[in-house]
Design an enzyme around this catalytic site. Structure first.
Site, PDB file in Angstrom:
ATOM      1  N   TYR A  23      19.729  -2.077  -3.085  1.00 11.56           N
ATOM      2  CA  TYR A  23      19.963  -3.179  -2.147  1.00 11.56           C
ATOM      3  C   TYR A  23      20.320  -4.458  -2.917  1.00 11.56           C
ATOM      4  O   TYR A  23      19.654  -4.792  -3.895  1.00 11.56           O
ATOM      5  CB  TYR A  23      18.709  -3.376  -1.282  1.00 11.56           C
ATOM      6  CG  TYR A  23      18.783  -4.601  -0.417  1.00 11.56           C
ATOM      7  CD1 TYR A  23      19.857  -4.816   0.431  1.00 11.56           C
ATOM      8  CD2 TYR A  23      17.781  -5.570  -0.451  1.00 11.56           C
ATOM      9  CE1 TYR A  23      19.943  -5.953   1.230  1.00 11.56           C
ATOM     10  CE2 TYR A  23      17.847  -6.708   0.343  1.00 11.56           C
ATOM     11  CZ  TYR A  23      18.931  -6.898   1.173  1.00 11.56           C
ATOM     12  OH  TYR A  23      19.021  -8.020   1.950  1.00 11.56           O
ATOM     13  N   LYS A  83      12.998  -2.174   8.916  1.00 13.83           N
ATOM     14  CA  LYS A  83      13.967  -1.121   9.252  1.00 13.83           C
ATOM     15  C   LYS A  83      13.324  -0.053  10.140  1.00 13.83           C
ATOM     16  O   LYS A  83      12.938  -0.342  11.245  1.00 13.83           O
ATOM     17  CB  LYS A  83      14.562  -0.541   7.973  1.00 13.83           C
ATOM     18  CG  LYS A  83      14.907  -1.588   6.924  1.00 13.83           C
ATOM     19  CD  LYS A  83      15.962  -2.571   7.395  1.00 13.83           C
ATOM     20  CE  LYS A  83      16.417  -3.462   6.271  1.00 13.83           C
ATOM     21  NZ  LYS A  83      16.468  -4.859   6.523  1.00 13.83           N
ATOM     22  N   ARG A 103      -5.210 -15.195   5.474  1.00 13.54           N
ATOM     23  CA  ARG A 103      -4.348 -14.829   4.338  1.00 13.54           C
ATOM     24  C   ARG A 103      -4.985 -13.674   3.567  1.00 13.54           C
ATOM     25  O   ARG A 103      -4.322 -12.762   3.116  1.00 13.54           O
ATOM     26  CB  ARG A 103      -4.114 -16.036   3.403  1.00 13.54           C
ATOM     27  CG  ARG A 103      -3.417 -15.609   2.109  1.00 13.54           C
ATOM     28  CD  ARG A 103      -2.754 -16.743   1.313  1.00 13.54           C
ATOM     29  NE  ARG A 103      -3.423 -18.015   1.348  1.00 13.54           N
ATOM     30  CZ  ARG A 103      -4.551 -18.314   0.683  1.00 13.54           C
ATOM     31  NH1 ARG A 103      -5.130 -17.407  -0.085  1.00 13.54           N
ATOM     32  NH2 ARG A 103      -5.093 -19.506   0.793  1.00 13.54           N
ATOM     33  N   ASP A 140      11.443   2.685  -3.544  1.00  6.07           N
ATOM     34  CA  ASP A 140      11.818   2.031  -2.289  1.00  6.07           C
ATOM     35  C   ASP A 140      12.208   3.136  -1.313  1.00  6.07           C
ATOM     36  O   ASP A 140      13.258   3.768  -1.447  1.00  6.07           O
ATOM     37  CB  ASP A 140      12.991   1.069  -2.547  1.00  6.07           C
ATOM     38  CG  ASP A 140      13.360   0.257  -1.314  1.00  6.07           C
ATOM     39  OD1 ASP A 140      13.103   0.733  -0.194  1.00  6.07           O
ATOM     40  OD2 ASP A 140      13.929  -0.841  -1.473  1.00  6.07           O
TER      41      ASP A 140
HETATM   42  O1  P1T Z   1      15.080  -7.545   4.464  1.00  2.25           O
HETATM   43  P1  P1T Z   1      13.738  -7.231   3.868  1.00  2.25           P
HETATM   44  O2  P1T Z   1      12.707  -6.790   4.862  1.00  2.25           O
HETATM   45  O3  P1T Z   1      13.237  -8.313   2.962  1.00  2.25           O
HETATM   46  O4  P1T Z   1      13.947  -5.922   2.951  1.00  2.25           O
HETATM   47  C1  P1T Z   1      14.704  -5.919   1.790  1.00  2.25           C
HETATM   48  C2  P1T Z   1      15.211  -4.529   1.498  1.00  2.25           C
HETATM   49  C3  P1T Z   1      14.594  -3.778   0.523  1.00  2.25           C
HETATM   50  N1  P1T Z   1      14.996  -2.509   0.231  1.00  2.25           N
HETATM   51  C4  P1T Z   1      16.035  -1.954   0.888  1.00  2.25           C
HETATM   52  C5  P1T Z   1      16.448  -0.565   0.540  1.00  2.25           C
HETATM   53  C6  P1T Z   1      16.696  -2.656   1.888  1.00  2.25           C
HETATM   54  O5  P1T Z   1      17.717  -2.053   2.512  1.00  2.25           O
HETATM   55  C7  P1T Z   1      16.293  -3.984   2.197  1.00  2.25           C
HETATM   56  C8  P1T Z   1      16.999  -4.819   3.204  1.00  2.25           C
HETATM   57  N2  P1T Z   1      18.278  -4.341   3.514  1.00  2.25           N
HETATM   58  C9  P1T Z   1      19.158  -4.903   4.392  1.00  2.25           C
HETATM   59  C10 P1T Z   1      18.913  -6.034   5.071  1.00  2.25           C
HETATM   60  C11 P1T Z   1      20.431  -4.157   4.545  1.00  2.25           C
HETATM   61  O6  P1T Z   1      21.163  -4.374   5.533  1.00  2.25           O
HETATM   62  O7  P1T Z   1      20.699  -3.315   3.689  1.00  2.25           O
END
Ligand code: P1T
Length: 380
Positions: free
Chosen positions: A98, A195, A46, A170
């Site tokens: 988001y 992503k 961790r 972000d």
């Molecule tokens: O899904 P996660 O890895 O927890 O990420 C969250 C997140 C944070 N910031 C942005 C700009 C994002 O697009 C996302 C996650 N977005 C999607 C799952 C989507 O389809 O837009």
């Protein structure tokens, strides 16, 4: 080092234990200590794990930062940033963001006494009115999800500095290939590594990169104390994904342009949102801070026809109707019912997220096939 070299070598060296060129998956929770308090830098996974460590160094290198930290998801990475704050503190955030970030802000952290202001950020002089001595964080998505607005990072950094706030960006939609917010004065850059960084839709992960040592220490303390880390297998997958980030992003951008041009000229489509279009309201900002315009495209059907939008997303064959973005395969989404459903309709529509809005994550297939697929779904 340039980006194509950095994605492959940045922050990395052959495994010191074996000479392995590719970072091994250290699938272990713990490490032998010859005597109490003596170890080789690793005590418990961790706190630190060699595979995650390699990824964190690689991420720092490609974001032009000093310290990287990885988390179990993008949301866990944002959660760690918010834990820097105290009850009573205030945050100014882009209104278009988001849906999961909005939900975390309003349904988790507001309960702990943090106040959020959601606003447009196209004129920072208008934002002074939202600031007081409790304002501690400016949160920016650029390009925004899903409206693809661009926030001027130089101006955002200047604004945050003037008011003694941290600027968190972000950078998920751009990826480090297209944009490096730390270069513009951001304090924290965040990614949903799920992503473009992972790039193959097979791992959920989040990441932060910072330059300031004290800030890195505070975030590391939260990462270790709260424990929302990623596992070593996932760290390996993202390390592997990053090695082709530059090649993939080039193709995402090329295909993005071709699809945007097709949609822009189609009579059944209205309001194209892709920062590379010269008539995009933030095109000049995109040119000044991004090295390409990316593979995310949003658009409305003509007359905001929700039935027409439903028909398109239900009839695509190469694209898949699914949440997420940034993978090699093309996806289409309906933000109002999927990724942004957590935002109340009225709030959503204030930011342009109508029921007729479709969001595309353009993959790296052949553009001709993507265009033919959209054409048949639109004209069916
Ligand atoms: O899904 P996660 O890895 O927890 O990420 C969250 C997140 C944070 N910031 C942005 C700009 C994002 O697009 C996302 C996650 N977005 C999607 C799952 C989507 O389809 O837009």
């Amino acid at each position: 080092m340039k980006i194509g070299t950095k994605v492959i070598h940045g922050g990395l060296s052959p495994d010191p234990a074996t000479g392995a060129i590719m970072t091994p998956i250290y699938q272990t929770t713990t490490y032998h200590q010859p005597r109490p308090g003596e170890h080789q830098g690793y005590e418990y996974s961790r706190s630190k794990n060699p595979t995650r460590d390699a990824l964190e160094k690689n991420l720092a290198a490609i974001e032009n930062g000093k310290y990287g930290l990885c988390f179990g998801s993008g949301m866990a990475a944002i959660d760690a940033i918010l834990k820097l704050l105290n009850p009573g503190d205030e945050v100014i955030s882009t209104g278009d963001l988001y849906g999961g970030s909005y939900r975390l802000f309003t349904q988790v952290f507001e309960k702990f006494g943090i106040k959020f202001h959601f606003t447009e950020m196209n004129d920072f002089s208008k934002l002074d009115a939202l600031v007081n001595e409790k304002t501690k964080l400016v949160w920016v998505e650029t390009p925004t999800n899903p409206m693809l607005n661009l926030i001027d990072l130089n101006k955002a950094a200047h604004f945050a500095k003037k008011h003694n706030c941290l600027l968190g960006v972000d950078n998920t939609f751009a990826s480090p290939y297209l944009q490096n917010p730390l270069d513009f004065g951001a304090d924290i850059v965040m990614h949903s590594a799920t992503k473009y960084l992972g790039g193959h839709s097979d791992v959920v992960m989040g990441a932060l990169v910072v330059n300031d040592e004290k800030l890195a220490e505070k975030l590391y303390f939260i990462q270790n104390s709260s424990g929302a880390i990623c596992g070593p297998m996932d760290a390996f997958l993202v390390l592997r994904g990053i090695k082709t980030l530059h090649i993939r992003m080039q193709r995402h951008c090329e295909n993005g342009e071709k699809v945007a041009e097709f949609l822009n000229n189609h009579s059944a489509i209205d309001n194209m949102y892709w920062p590379g279009l010269v008539n995009h309201p933030n095109h000049e900002i995109a040119k000044s801070q991004m090295r390409g315009f990316g593979g995310m495209v949003s658009f409305n059907t003509i007359d905001d026809n929700y039935d027409a939008a439903k028909k398109i997303v239900s009839n695509v064959k190469v694209f898949s109707l699914a949440e997420s973005l940034g993978g090699v395969e093309s996806l289409c989404g309906h933000p109002a019912s999927m990724t942004h459903a957590a935002i109340p309709k009225e709030e959503r529509e204030k930011n342009g997220i109508k029921d007729s809005l479709i969001r595309l994550s353009i993959g790296i297939e052949d553009a001709e096939d993507l265009i033919a697929d959209l054409k048949q779904a639109i004209e069916l």
